[in-house]
Design a protein around this motif. Structure first.
Motif, mmCIF file in Angstrom:
data_model
loop_
_atom_site.group_PDB
_atom_site.id
_atom_site.type_symbol
_atom_site.label_atom_id
_atom_site.label_comp_id
_atom_site.label_asym_id
_atom_site.label_seq_id
_atom_site.Cartn_x
_atom_site.Cartn_y
_atom_site.Cartn_z
ATOM 1 N N PRO A 105 0.914 -1.328 -0.097
ATOM 2 C CA PRO A 105 -0.196 -0.176 -0.216
ATOM 3 C C PRO A 105 0.803 1.388 -0.126
ATOM 4 C CG PRO A 105 -0.799 -1.331 1.612
ATOM 5 C CD PRO A 105 0.477 -2.004 1.058
ATOM 6 N N ILE A 106 0.554 2.228 -0.761
ATOM 7 C CA ILE A 106 1.047 3.726 -0.746
ATOM 8 C C ILE A 106 0.228 4.382 0.001
ATOM 9 C CG2 ILE A 106 1.996 5.734 -2.100
ATOM 10 C CD1 ILE A 106 2.502 3.408 -4.335
ATOM 11 N N LEU A 107 0.319 4.975 1.206
ATOM 12 C CA LEU A 107 -0.325 5.982 1.915
ATOM 13 C C LEU A 107 0.150 7.340 1.998
ATOM 14 C CD1 LEU A 107 -0.827 3.518 5.087
ATOM 15 C CD2 LEU A 107 -2.261 3.787 2.959
ATOM 16 N N ASN A 108 -0.384 7.762 0.979
ATOM 17 C CA ASN A 108 -0.145 9.362 0.900
ATOM 18 C C ASN A 108 -1.083 10.477 0.851
ATOM 19 O OD1 ASN A 108 -1.241 8.711 -1.587
ATOM 20 N ND2 ASN A 108 0.507 9.348 -3.031
ATOM 21 N N SER A 109 -2.248 9.860 1.524
ATOM 22 C CA SER A 109 -3.273 10.717 2.097
ATOM 23 C C SER A 109 -4.002 10.223 2.996
ATOM 24 C CB SER A 109 -4.378 11.069 0.665
ATOM 25 O OG SER A 109 -5.180 9.846 0.525
ATOM 26 N N SER A 110 -4.764 11.026 3.796
ATOM 27 C CA SER A 110 -5.704 10.571 5.116
ATOM 28 C C SER A 110 -6.618 9.696 4.528
ATOM 29 C CB SER A 110 -6.200 11.903 5.695
ATOM 30 O OG SER A 110 -7.026 12.704 4.828
ATOM 31 N N LYS A 111 -7.201 9.900 3.389
ATOM 32 C CA LYS A 111 -8.245 9.055 3.078
ATOM 33 C C LYS A 111 -7.922 7.621 2.882
ATOM 34 C CE LYS A 111 -12.436 8.254 1.398
ATOM 35 N NZ LYS A 111 -12.272 6.783 0.794
ATOM 36 N N LYS A 112 -6.686 7.571 2.087
ATOM 37 C CA LYS A 112 -6.092 6.197 2.118
ATOM 38 C C LYS A 112 -5.677 5.620 3.159
ATOM 39 C CE LYS A 112 -4.093 7.029 -2.652
ATOM 40 N NZ LYS A 112 -2.877 7.401 -3.292
ATOM 41 N N VAL A 113 -5.138 6.392 4.295
ATOM 42 C CA VAL A 113 -5.049 5.867 5.614
ATOM 43 C C VAL A 113 -6.176 5.294 6.336
ATOM 44 C CG1 VAL A 113 -4.111 5.965 7.684
ATOM 45 C CG2 VAL A 113 -2.846 7.077 5.824
ATOM 46 N N PHE A 114 -7.261 6.041 5.956
ATOM 47 C CA PHE A 114 -8.560 5.580 6.699
ATOM 48 C C PHE A 114 -9.230 4.278 6.076
ATOM 49 C CE2 PHE A 114 -13.297 5.901 7.067
ATOM 50 C CZ PHE A 114 -13.171 5.901 8.373
ATOM 51 N N ASP A 115 -9.151 4.537 4.876
ATOM 52 C CA ASP A 115 -9.490 3.266 3.988
ATOM 53 C C ASP A 115 -8.817 1.838 4.293
ATOM 54 O OD1 ASP A 115 -11.571 4.679 3.048
ATOM 55 O OD2 ASP A 115 -10.602 4.952 0.795
ATOM 56 N N TYR A 116 -7.368 2.113 4.448
ATOM 57 C CA TYR A 116 -6.453 0.926 4.879
ATOM 58 C C TYR A 116 -6.454 0.329 6.168
ATOM 59 C CZ TYR A 116 -1.962 -1.180 5.740
ATOM 60 O OH TYR A 116 -0.751 -1.793 6.084
ATOM 61 N N PHE A 117 -6.902 1.198 7.123
ATOM 62 C CA PHE A 117 -6.931 0.957 8.449
ATOM 63 C C PHE A 117 -8.208 0.823 9.300
ATOM 64 C CE2 PHE A 117 -4.480 0.746 12.717
ATOM 65 C CZ PHE A 117 -3.669 -0.232 12.500
ATOM 66 N N ARG A 118 -9.215 1.122 8.572
ATOM 67 C CA ARG A 118 -10.438 1.252 9.576
ATOM 68 C C ARG A 118 -11.015 0.235 10.030
ATOM 69 N NH1 ARG A 118 -15.024 3.234 5.437
ATOM 70 N NH2 ARG A 118 -16.197 3.335 7.254
ATOM 71 N N GLU A 119 -10.699 -1.181 9.321
ATOM 72 C CA GLU A 119 -11.295 -2.194 9.726
ATOM 73 C C GLU A 119 -10.428 -2.733 11.134
ATOM 74 O OE1 GLU A 119 -11.196 -5.356 7.082
ATOM 75 O OE2 GLU A 119 -12.879 -4.326 5.490
ATOM 76 N N GLN A 120 -9.178 -2.428 11.282
ATOM 77 C CA GLN A 120 -8.554 -2.754 12.486
ATOM 78 C C GLN A 120 -9.045 -1.932 13.649
ATOM 79 O OE1 GLN A 120 -5.196 -4.518 12.113
ATOM 80 N NE2 GLN A 120 -5.380 -4.659 14.404
ATOM 81 N N LEU A 121 -9.461 -0.840 13.439
ATOM 82 C CA LEU A 121 -10.245 -0.074 14.696
ATOM 83 C C LEU A 121 -11.541 -0.155 14.868
ATOM 84 C CD1 LEU A 121 -7.724 2.906 14.619
ATOM 85 C CD2 LEU A 121 -7.521 0.883 15.928
ATOM 86 N N GLN A 122 -12.333 -0.531 13.806
ATOM 87 C CA GLN A 122 -13.930 -0.425 13.970
ATOM 88 C C GLN A 122 -14.397 -1.239 15.139
ATOM 89 O OE1 GLN A 122 -15.404 -1.260 10.037
ATOM 90 N NE2 GLN A 122 -16.998 0.156 10.385
ATOM 91 N N ASP A 123 -15.365 -0.358 15.592
ATOM 92 C CA ASP A 123 -16.170 -1.138 16.792
ATOM 93 C C ASP A 123 -15.522 -1.672 18.248
ATOM 94 O OD1 ASP A 123 -18.421 -1.246 14.966
ATOM 95 O OD2 ASP A 123 -17.742 -3.145 14.275
ATOM 96 N N LEU A 124 -14.283 -1.093 18.250
ATOM 97 C CA LEU A 124 -13.540 -1.229 19.473
ATOM 98 C C LEU A 124 -14.308 -0.308 20.839
ATOM 99 C CD1 LEU A 124 -9.724 -1.072 18.551
ATOM 100 C CD2 LEU A 124 -11.076 -2.965 18.842
ATOM 101 N N SER A 125 -13.978 -0.947 21.547
ATOM 102 C CA SER A 125 -14.809 -0.116 22.758
ATOM 103 C C SER A 125 -13.668 0.504 23.574
ATOM 104 C CB SER A 125 -15.611 -1.265 23.898
ATOM 105 O OG SER A 125 -14.734 -2.198 24.365
ATOM 106 N N HIS A 126 -12.480 0.176 23.278
ATOM 107 C CA HIS A 126 -11.195 1.035 23.998
ATOM 108 C C HIS A 126 -10.283 1.551 23.189
ATOM 109 C CE1 HIS A 126 -9.810 -2.809 22.490
ATOM 110 N NE2 HIS A 126 -8.685 -2.421 22.445
ATOM 111 N N GLU A 127 -9.360 2.465 23.599
ATOM 112 C CA GLU A 127 -8.521 3.168 22.678
ATOM 113 C C GLU A 127 -7.255 2.336 22.276
ATOM 114 O OE1 GLU A 127 -7.130 6.975 23.380
ATOM 115 O OE2 GLU A 127 -8.961 8.107 23.508
ATOM 116 N N GLU A 128 -6.930 2.475 21.099
ATOM 117 C CA GLU A 128 -5.380 1.838 20.726
ATOM 118 C C GLU A 128 -4.942 2.832 19.905
ATOM 119 O OE1 GLU A 128 -7.075 -2.918 20.322
ATOM 120 O OE2 GLU A 128 -6.015 -1.931 18.517
#
Length: 229
Positions: A105-128
């Motif tokens: 992955p090439i992450l050169n924008s905030s949107k690309k970062v969000f799309d790339y990583f959103r599943e990792q943090l979705q629905d968590l009840s705590h902070e990471e």
């Protein structure tokens, strides 16, 4: 005059030492093959023997890969064990071609970062708190979980962030954490922590490209908002 065996060569000319000093691409096919078989015969070094084997295939590795154990054992200095070693190496090379290499992955924008990583943090009840490490082309080198906390606070050790950056020889990094509460804005504590990391990374000439706060429905980018220190 007797021939010098490989161990008597100048260190820089020995295949194993040459690989360690100059890297794998500096070696000829014969030298790489010589490392595989380990030794030659009384009359010739491993490199000379491998040159002879390769010469019989017109230096074509594809032709070499088709030789069977009996074909290789016809060469003086190559027994069954060495022949098996060569065949195993050639087969590994063939199988490597069959492996699908997923694009980095090439992450050169905030949107690309969000799309790339959103599943990792979705629905968590705590902070990471995570950090993505990038090379000069913004390609992902690594991603590391730095801290895990409660609903509103995550302990973050800046030294650990920088240690991973150095281990990965990262050119830049992206800071990421989530707000389980759904609040999209950066808190005062978020801004203080970001500045602390940016200042520490700057000393090591490592750039912080962004700090992105994730929620289940969107994100907040320090860079997009113009508040990255």
């Amino acid at each position: 005059m007797s021939k010098l065996v490989i161990r008597e060569w100048a260190e820089a000319d020995r295949p194993r030492e040459k690989l360690m000093l100059q890297g794998r691409r500096a070696l000829t096919n014969a030298e790489l093959l010589a490392i595989l078989i380990g030794s030659g015969s009384r009359d010739e070094s491993a490199v000379e023997l491998c040159k002879r084997v390769l010469s019989s295939t017109n230096n074509n590795l594809d032709t070499l890969s088709k030789l069977e154990i009996t074909d290789l054992c016809e060469f003086k200095g190559i027994g069954e064990a060495k022949a098996i070693g060569i065949i195993a190496a050639m087969e590994l090379g063939r199988r490597r071609k069959e492996v699908y290499v997923e694009p980095v992955p090439i992450l050169n924008s905030s949107k690309k970062v969000f799309d790339y990583f959103r599943e990792q943090l979705q629905d968590l009840s705590h902070e990471e708190f995570w950090v993505i490490y990038l090379n000069t082309a913004c390609k992902v080198l690594d991603k590391q979980l730095i801290g895990r906390g409660g609903n509103e606070f995550t302990p973050v050790d800046v030294r650990i962030i920088l240690r991973y950056a150095l281990m990965n020889k990262a050119h830049s990094m992206i800071l990421i954490h989530n707000h389980p509460s759904g609040t999209k804005n950066a808190s005062h504590a978020d801004k203080i922590l970001t500045k602390k990391i940016v200042d520490a990374a700057q000393i090591m000439d490592i750039r912080v490209n962004d700090h992105i706060i994730f929620t289940d429905r969107g994100y907040f980018s320090f860079r997009d908002e113009g508040i990255l220190p």
